[in-house]
Scaffold this active site. Structure first.
Site, PDB file in Angstrom:
ATOM      1  N   LYS A 181       0.847  -1.198   0.000  1.00  0.00           N
ATOM      2  CA  LYS A 181       0.000   0.000   0.000  1.00  0.00           C
ATOM      3  C   LYS A 181       0.880   1.244   0.000  1.00  0.00           C
ATOM      4  O   LYS A 181       1.558   1.530   0.974  1.00  0.00           O
ATOM      5  CB  LYS A 181      -0.930   0.045   1.216  1.00  0.00           C
ATOM      6  CG  LYS A 181      -2.006   1.141   1.029  1.00  0.00           C
ATOM      7  CD  LYS A 181      -2.556   1.682   2.322  1.00  0.00           C
ATOM      8  CE  LYS A 181      -1.732   2.794   2.910  1.00  0.00           C
ATOM      9  NZ  LYS A 181      -1.849   4.095   2.202  1.00  0.00           N
ATOM     10  N   GLU A 255      10.474   1.003  10.304  1.00  0.00           N
ATOM     11  CA  GLU A 255      11.470   2.069  10.121  1.00  0.00           C
ATOM     12  C   GLU A 255      10.719   3.376  10.299  1.00  0.00           C
ATOM     13  O   GLU A 255       9.899   3.744   9.468  1.00  0.00           O
ATOM     14  CB  GLU A 255      12.119   1.965   8.737  1.00  0.00           C
ATOM     15  CG  GLU A 255      13.398   2.777   8.622  1.00  0.00           C
ATOM     16  CD  GLU A 255      13.196   4.083   7.873  1.00  0.00           C
ATOM     17  OE1 GLU A 255      13.052   5.124   8.565  1.00  0.00           O
ATOM     18  OE2 GLU A 255      13.186   4.078   6.636  1.00  0.00           O
ATOM     19  N   CYS A 289      13.531  10.650   6.901  1.00  0.00           N
ATOM     20  CA  CYS A 289      13.506  10.143   8.288  1.00  0.00           C
ATOM     21  C   CYS A 289      14.848  10.363   8.980  1.00  0.00           C
ATOM     22  O   CYS A 289      14.897  10.630  10.178  1.00  0.00           O
ATOM     23  CB  CYS A 289      13.182   8.653   8.297  1.00  0.00           C
ATOM     24  SG  CYS A 289      11.606   8.239   7.551  1.00  0.00           S
ATOM     25  N   GLU A 386      10.236  15.683  15.542  1.00  0.00           N
ATOM     26  CA  GLU A 386      10.558  15.569  14.117  1.00  0.00           C
ATOM     27  C   GLU A 386       9.674  16.537  13.323  1.00  0.00           C
ATOM     28  O   GLU A 386       8.453  16.426  13.332  1.00  0.00           O
ATOM     29  CB  GLU A 386      10.332  14.138  13.633  1.00  0.00           C
ATOM     30  CG  GLU A 386      10.762  13.932  12.197  1.00  0.00           C
ATOM     31  CD  GLU A 386      10.596  12.493  11.738  1.00  0.00           C
ATOM     32  OE1 GLU A 386      11.473  12.005  11.001  1.00  0.00           O
ATOM     33  OE2 GLU A 386       9.591  11.856  12.100  1.00  0.00           O
TER      34      GLU A 386
END
Length: 474
Positions: A181, A255, A289, A386
């Site tokens: 997906k 991750e 990331c 983040e």
């Protein structure tokens, strides 16, 4: 002095259909119980295509197709599976110009990044894992390692095609079948990849692609017919997935987010470090990331380095992602732009000093100027959370011990960078950093043969390299 002249890549090299269905069992199909959504070009807000949103019945069909295909695919000799992977890699290389333009249109990243970074790495991952397909008995996982079964894979919007390659290549090499997906805002390159699979004559059902929003992904992850789940994305969603699969016996790799420290010591080559800092935080608009979003610079060189960094930032060109001169493209979505804007405003309100070079942002689309904050402390939200955008927080340190302490003072642990001329210092500092990847005198360098993954809230499991096979072997 030369005047700037645009160098746009032509959109005409890629054909985008008005609407796309789901790729199930080797064919595109309309959703049975799903709906449709629109995917837009973040640089212009123009609708690119209408895309099917898979419902529960559609995910059921995709998983069933993968289950049927697993019997034949897993029984193939590794050398035969490798032929398909090699074929996919070559087709990606042949069609890389189309794919690069499509990725930049749907994602907003500069064409020079999708063309020169993403696409070569995508092909390289398929070539690399094709090489492993007939050597699994020698990979160190026992003399007769077996595939797990059906892999449910959910990927993010920041590197749509590269994340697909990281997930699909090792899964197929080891004999698993896949239901993937893609992210809701960037489905087009995955649907293009479905056509690559057909061109490579991959057996029907080995790769299935279901598009949709978070509900589609949640149902795929929870599906009883899925044996292995791989997810790249936010820590928050990663926690939900871990709760969903707990106690089910499903294998899981995650991750997740990061807040990487880029540490510059006083003996570092300043100009080289500045290039690494710019690459670390402004590459792909900071939608990375492992972005080096916290700059830790030794106090004695802070002023010199910041002067050089600001001078370099004035040369960055923000604008049309299809212009080959563009350094910083569009933010991927209105929602992501709102988050970057909110956290940046909080940074200013908390007392950090904000600076951006003078740059004219386009009137339409989602844009954010490259930004640095100085006077940042460990307590600032911009140093802890983040941001996932082109925003750099600058902190200083005096001693190596203080640098390590500040670098590790984060719930994340995905990556870090160390800049120094002393090899012994690189090794000593890298050994103390709680990060899955530590770059030395460089940043954001990836190789299919090198494992990638994090500690703590950055997830667990590794992708890439020999280590990347393990998650797909029983």
């Amino acid at each position: 002095m030369f005047e700037y002249a645009p160098a746009p890549e032509s959109r005409s090299v890629v054909d985008i259909a008005d609407s796309y269905g789901l790729f199930i069992d080797g064919d595109f199909a309309s959703p049975k119980d799903g709906s449709v959504f629109k995917t837009v070009n973040p640089a212009t807000e123009e609708v690119l295509a209408e895309v099917a949103s898979a419902g529960t019945e559609d995910v059921d069909r995709a998983v069933a197709a993968a289950r049927r295909a697993f019997t034949g695919w897993s029984a193939l000799p590794g050398a035969e599976r490798a032929k398909y992977l090699f074929r996919i890699a070559r087709i990606i290389q042949e069609r890389s110009r189309e794919l690069a333009v499509l990725e930049s249109l749907d994602n907003g990243k500069p064409i020079k990044e999708s063309r020169d970074v993403d696409l070569p790495l995508v092909a390289a991952h398929f070539f690399y894992y094709a090489g492993w397909a007939d050597k699994l008995a020698y990979a160190g996982f026992g003399p007769d390692p077996r595939p797990i079964g059906v892999a449910g894979q959910v990927i993010p919007w920041n590197f749509p095609l590269l994340m697909l390659a990281w997930k699909i290549a090792p899964a197929l090499a080891t004999g698993n079948t896949v239901v993937l997906k893609p992210a809701e805002t960037t489905p087009l390159s995955a649907l293009f990849f479905a056509d690559v699979c057909r061109q490579a004559e991959l057996p029907p059902g080995v790769v299935n692609i279901v598009t949709g929003a978070g509900d589609t992904g949640a149902y795929l992850v929870a599906h009883p017919g899925v044996d292995k789940v791989a997810f790249t994305g936010s820590t928050e969603v990663g926690r939900e997935i871990a709760r969903t699969v707990a106690g089910t016996g499903k294998r899981l790799t995650l991750e997740l987010g990061g807040k990487a420290a880029n540490i510059v010591f006083d003996d570092a080559p300043i100009d080289q470090a500045v290039e690494g800092i710019v690459n670390g935080i402004f590459f792909n608009q900071g939608h990375v990331c492992c972005a080096g979003s916290r700059l830790l610079v030794q106090e004695s060189i802070a002023e010199e380095l910041l002067t050089s960094l600001k001078r370099r930032m004035t040369t960055l060109r923000v604008g049309d992602p299809l212009d080959k001169n563009t350094d910083i493209g569009a933010i991927n979505s209105a929602a992501q732009l709102a988050r970057i804007t909110e956290l940046s405003e909080i940074g200013g309100a908390e007392g950090a000093e904000r600076w951006s070079p003078a740059c004219q942002l386009p009137e339409r689309g989602f844009w954010f100027a490259p930004t640095i904050f100085t006077g940042v402390t460990q307590a600032h939200r911009i140093a802890r959370e983040e941001i996932f955008g082109p925003v750099l927080s600058v902190l200083t340190f005096r001693t190596p011990a203080e640098a390590v302490e500040k670098a590790n003072n984060t719930p994340y642990g995905l990556s870090a960078g160390v800049w120094t001329e002393k090899g012994s210092r690189i090794l000593a500092i890298a050994d103390k950093l709680r990060a899955g990847v530590v770059w030395a005198n460089t940043f954001n360098k990836f190789d299919p043969a090198s494992p990638f993954g994090g500690y703590k809230e950055s997830g667990y499991g590794r992708e890439g390299g020999r280590h990347g096979l393990e998650a797909y072997l029983a």
